[in-house]
Design an enzyme around this catalytic site. Structure first.
Site, mmCIF file in Angstrom:
data_model
loop_
_atom_site.group_PDB
_atom_site.id
_atom_site.type_symbol
_atom_site.label_atom_id
_atom_site.label_comp_id
_atom_site.label_asym_id
_atom_site.label_seq_id
_atom_site.Cartn_x
_atom_site.Cartn_y
_atom_site.Cartn_z
ATOM 1 N N SER A 15 -4.298 -41.405 17.873
ATOM 2 C CA SER A 15 -4.378 -40.006 18.310
ATOM 3 C C SER A 15 -5.826 -39.647 18.642
ATOM 4 O O SER A 15 -6.753 -40.391 18.347
ATOM 5 C CB SER A 15 -3.849 -39.063 17.217
ATOM 6 O OG SER A 15 -4.658 -39.143 16.052
ATOM 7 N N LEU A 17 -9.511 -38.789 19.836
ATOM 8 C CA LEU A 17 -10.566 -39.497 20.542
ATOM 9 C C LEU A 17 -10.322 -41.004 20.545
ATOM 10 O O LEU A 17 -10.596 -41.686 21.531
ATOM 11 C CB LEU A 17 -11.921 -39.183 19.910
ATOM 12 C CG LEU A 17 -12.298 -37.700 19.835
ATOM 13 C CD1 LEU A 17 -13.689 -37.533 19.229
ATOM 14 C CD2 LEU A 17 -12.236 -37.037 21.208
ATOM 15 N N ASP A 36 -4.158 -47.473 12.324
ATOM 16 C CA ASP A 36 -3.904 -46.062 12.018
ATOM 17 C C ASP A 36 -2.827 -45.986 10.941
ATOM 18 O O ASP A 36 -2.101 -46.963 10.700
ATOM 19 C CB ASP A 36 -3.431 -45.335 13.291
ATOM 20 C CG ASP A 36 -3.734 -43.843 13.265
ATOM 21 O OD1 ASP A 36 -4.567 -43.397 14.073
ATOM 22 O OD2 ASP A 36 -3.130 -43.129 12.435
ATOM 23 N N ASP A 59 -4.979 -48.478 6.208
ATOM 24 C CA ASP A 59 -5.684 -47.474 5.418
ATOM 25 C C ASP A 59 -7.142 -47.902 5.323
ATOM 26 O O ASP A 59 -7.452 -48.925 4.694
ATOM 27 C CB ASP A 59 -5.059 -47.385 4.024
ATOM 28 C CG ASP A 59 -5.724 -46.342 3.136
ATOM 29 O OD1 ASP A 59 -6.677 -45.678 3.597
ATOM 30 O OD2 ASP A 59 -5.290 -46.194 1.976
ATOM 31 N N VAL A 60 -8.053 -47.148 5.949
ATOM 32 C CA VAL A 60 -9.457 -47.556 5.960
ATOM 33 C C VAL A 60 -10.124 -47.420 4.596
ATOM 34 O O VAL A 60 -11.262 -47.857 4.412
ATOM 35 C CB VAL A 60 -10.271 -46.778 7.021
ATOM 36 C CG1 VAL A 60 -9.757 -47.076 8.415
ATOM 37 C CG2 VAL A 60 -10.287 -45.289 6.726
ATOM 38 N N SER A 153 -20.962 -36.882 14.795
ATOM 39 C CA SER A 153 -20.588 -35.507 15.128
ATOM 40 C C SER A 153 -21.857 -34.683 15.283
ATOM 41 O O SER A 153 -22.902 -35.023 14.707
ATOM 42 C CB SER A 153 -19.715 -34.909 14.023
ATOM 43 O OG SER A 153 -19.598 -33.503 14.156
ATOM 44 N N TYR A 166 -18.978 -33.224 5.249
ATOM 45 C CA TYR A 166 -18.767 -33.771 6.588
ATOM 46 C C TYR A 166 -20.095 -34.114 7.244
ATOM 47 O O TYR A 166 -20.262 -35.197 7.833
ATOM 48 C CB TYR A 166 -17.999 -32.761 7.428
ATOM 49 C CG TYR A 166 -17.567 -33.277 8.781
ATOM 50 C CD1 TYR A 166 -16.628 -34.302 8.890
ATOM 51 C CD2 TYR A 166 -18.084 -32.729 9.952
ATOM 52 C CE1 TYR A 166 -16.228 -34.772 10.126
ATOM 53 C CE2 TYR A 166 -17.688 -33.195 11.197
ATOM 54 C CZ TYR A 166 -16.767 -34.213 11.280
ATOM 55 O OH TYR A 166 -16.372 -34.678 12.509
ATOM 56 N N LYS A 170 -21.405 -37.845 8.514
ATOM 57 C CA LYS A 170 -21.756 -38.135 9.903
ATOM 58 C C LYS A 170 -23.254 -38.385 10.058
ATOM 59 O O LYS A 170 -23.687 -39.141 10.931
ATOM 60 C CB LYS A 170 -21.302 -36.990 10.808
ATOM 61 C CG LYS A 170 -19.773 -36.842 10.860
ATOM 62 C CD LYS A 170 -19.082 -38.132 11.268
ATOM 63 C CE LYS A 170 -17.585 -37.962 11.439
ATOM 64 N NZ LYS A 170 -16.916 -39.220 11.881
ATOM 65 N N PHE A 199 -14.389 -30.990 20.346
ATOM 66 C CA PHE A 199 -13.476 -31.671 21.252
ATOM 67 C C PHE A 199 -12.050 -31.385 20.829
ATOM 68 O O PHE A 199 -11.762 -31.239 19.639
ATOM 69 C CB PHE A 199 -13.713 -33.191 21.228
ATOM 70 C CG PHE A 199 -14.687 -33.669 22.264
ATOM 71 C CD1 PHE A 199 -14.271 -34.463 23.320
ATOM 72 C CD2 PHE A 199 -16.030 -33.329 22.191
ATOM 73 C CE1 PHE A 199 -15.161 -34.900 24.288
ATOM 74 C CE2 PHE A 199 -16.938 -33.762 23.144
ATOM 75 C CZ PHE A 199 -16.496 -34.548 24.198
#
Length: 261
Positions: A15, A17, A36, A59-60, A153, A166, A170, A199
């Site tokens: 999904s 980007l 994913d 699962d990362v 980001s 966050y 990033k 985005f």
């Protein structure tokens, strides 16, 4: 590096980007391994793109889950004769929370750890496992073997209220870019990071109309959110332009996020 005849690994590729990157890679003759957690979106993407896409439920947060997906991708690359050419760790999360809430309770470390583990640990774990294989492929022009394209980001530079976790995650991704590129130069592997602003994606779709409208005041040009294909276009350029290395590319239309919305 030419995309055609290569396999690229994209986490969060079902999904947003990541998906846009997958579609662009396939349109240019490459194969894409999609990692994913969303089986439905993964199956939909495979059906749409055909044999140039293969999906692994991944699962990362799990090194073993990543290892299984990367191992499966290498087997697929061997079968198709399209060696791995790059990795785009696009899986990411956000969990807004201020340092003290309205009741003066401190920031939850559980929430902080979750964001950091997905966005930073998940990124580095996938990249490191892919590099083992990427470093062994036959080099092409200029001795190039592959490319790593990380996703940061604008929050890494002008994080808003409630974005400590966050922004930290990033910011870590942006900080890794140059030393990683220097580490990998001897192997002919480049490293770039793209730092988008607002985005259209699954994450931003949760924003209210009020919040989205308030952000328009920080936009310069164009006066709209970025579109996933515009992100993918820059990712493609990162793959194809060998001089892009060790750099963080802001993709924000000169937008600077306000302190709060």
């Amino acid at each position: 590096m030419k995309i055609a005849g290569r396999t690229f690994i994209v986490s969060g590729g079902a999904s947003g980007l990541g998906r846009a990157c997958v579609e662009s890679i396939c349109q240019k003759g490459g194969n894409a391994a999609v990692l994913d957690l969303n089986d439905d979106l993964g199956a939909e993407l495979v059906q749409k793109m055909g044999p140039s896409v293969k999906f692994w439920n991944t699962d990362v947060l799990s090194t073993e889950s990543i290892r299984a997906a990367v191992g499966g991708t290498m087997e697929w690359a061997g079968e198709t004769g399209k060696p791995v050419g790059g990795v785009i760790p696009a899986a990411g999360v956000s969990s807004p929370a201020t340092m003290l809430d309205r009741h003066k309770n401190p920031l939850s470390l559980e929430g902080y750890d979750f964001v950091m583990n997905v966005n930073v640990r998940g990124t580095i774990d996938l990249v490191r496992q892919c590099l083992v294989h990427m470093s062994q492929v036959d080099p092409v022009e200029d001795g190039e073997r592959g490319v790593v394209i990380m996703v940061a980001s604008s929050a890494a530079f002008d994080g808003q209220k409630g974005q400590v976790s966050y922004s930290a995650s990033k910011g870590a991704v942006t900080a890794m870019t140059l030393p990683m590129a220097r580490d990998l130069a001897r192997y002919g592997i480049r490293v770039c990071t793209i730092a988008p602003s607002l985005f259209d994606s699954g994450m931003t779709s949760l924003m209210s109309d009020k919040v989205r409208k308030s952000l328009q005041g920080a936009m310069e040009f164009p006066l709209r959110a970025g579109q996933p294909p515009e992100f993918a276009s820059l990712a493609v350029q990162c793959i194809e332009n060998v001089m892009l290395n060790g750099t963080v590319l802001r993709l924000d239309g000169a937008m600077r996020m306000p302190s709060k919305m």
